[in-house]
Design a protein around this motif. Structure first.
Motif: not given
Length: 229
Positions: A79-93, A95-107
């Protein structure tokens, strides 16, 4: 079942998940949104997650749904169409506790742009906490569309660079013959000092395609035999 973008059902699901207090119903809703696996469904999960605190009982389920949303494939496609949302979250988050969740989703999605974003973090700030998170999730990539990006960082060809090591680990863990061939081509011309590194990659290989390719390299004398012992 997946629903078309902008379908009114998304607004209804959004309202429902915000209005529901029963944790069992919330678990069902988060599982449903994870199964739908569209940008609209992901956005609802991200919005809901942003409203939760650590102590909320539903938080682990919501975080798991986001982190693993790319694993639910429709018609055997990622589902590459999901990646832009996740990339935006990664840029914003990042340095937060949510980073691992977003990184796993991107992967789990494995879109080239998202994988590149994680590798950029590793290359530019190898000792940062977000870089450590990125390195930890890269071996979870299974989307072969990410191979060219991983190759670009692997081409750094420097075991002292974190991005080189991270990309090599991701290629070794992918369980993909094309990824394996990239590693074996490198190993076939590497010096003796690279043997331990190559051995660590080959120990990751379990899929039949990778093992067959490795055997062919050995049979043809194109690889350091010590690395396969």
């Amino acid at each position: 079942q997946q629903t078309a973008p902008g379908d009114p059902v998304y607004a209804q699901l959004h309202e429902l998940i915000l209005a529901t207090s029963d944790i069992n119903q919330l678990i069902l809703l988060t599982d449903l949104l994870r199964e739908i696996a569209t940008p609209d469904a992901l956005q609802i999960l991200l919005d809901f997650s942003s409203r939760l605190d650590k102590g909320n009982g539903i938080a682990p389920d919501v975080h798991h749904a986001i982190a693993s949303i790319g694993e639910n494939m429709w018609d055997d496609r990622f589902h590459p169409e999901l990646s832009p949302l996740l990339e935006n979250e990664w840029r914003q988050l990042a340095n937060t506790d949510h980073a691992r969740m977003i990184a796993r989703a991107i992967a789990s999605v494995g879109a080239p742009e998202g994988v590149n974003l994680l590798l950029q973090e590793i290359q530019n700030a190898p000792n940062s906490s977000s870089s450590q998170i990125a390195k930890a999730v890269l071996p979870e990539i299974r989307n072969p569309a990410a191979i060219p990006v991983l190759e670009n960082y692997f081409a750094l060809n420097d075991p002292h660079q974190a991005a080189f090591l991270a990309s090599s680990q991701a290629l070794a863990s992918m369980g993909n013959g094309q990824a394996t061939q990239v590693l074996l081509q490198w190993a076939s011309s590497a010096d003796d000092a690279a043997v331990p590194l190559a051995q660590s990659w080959f120990n990751e290989m379990r899929d039949p395609d990778s093992l067959l390719i490795a055997k062919e390299f050995i049979d043809q004398g194109l690889i350091i035999n010590q690395s396969m012992k």
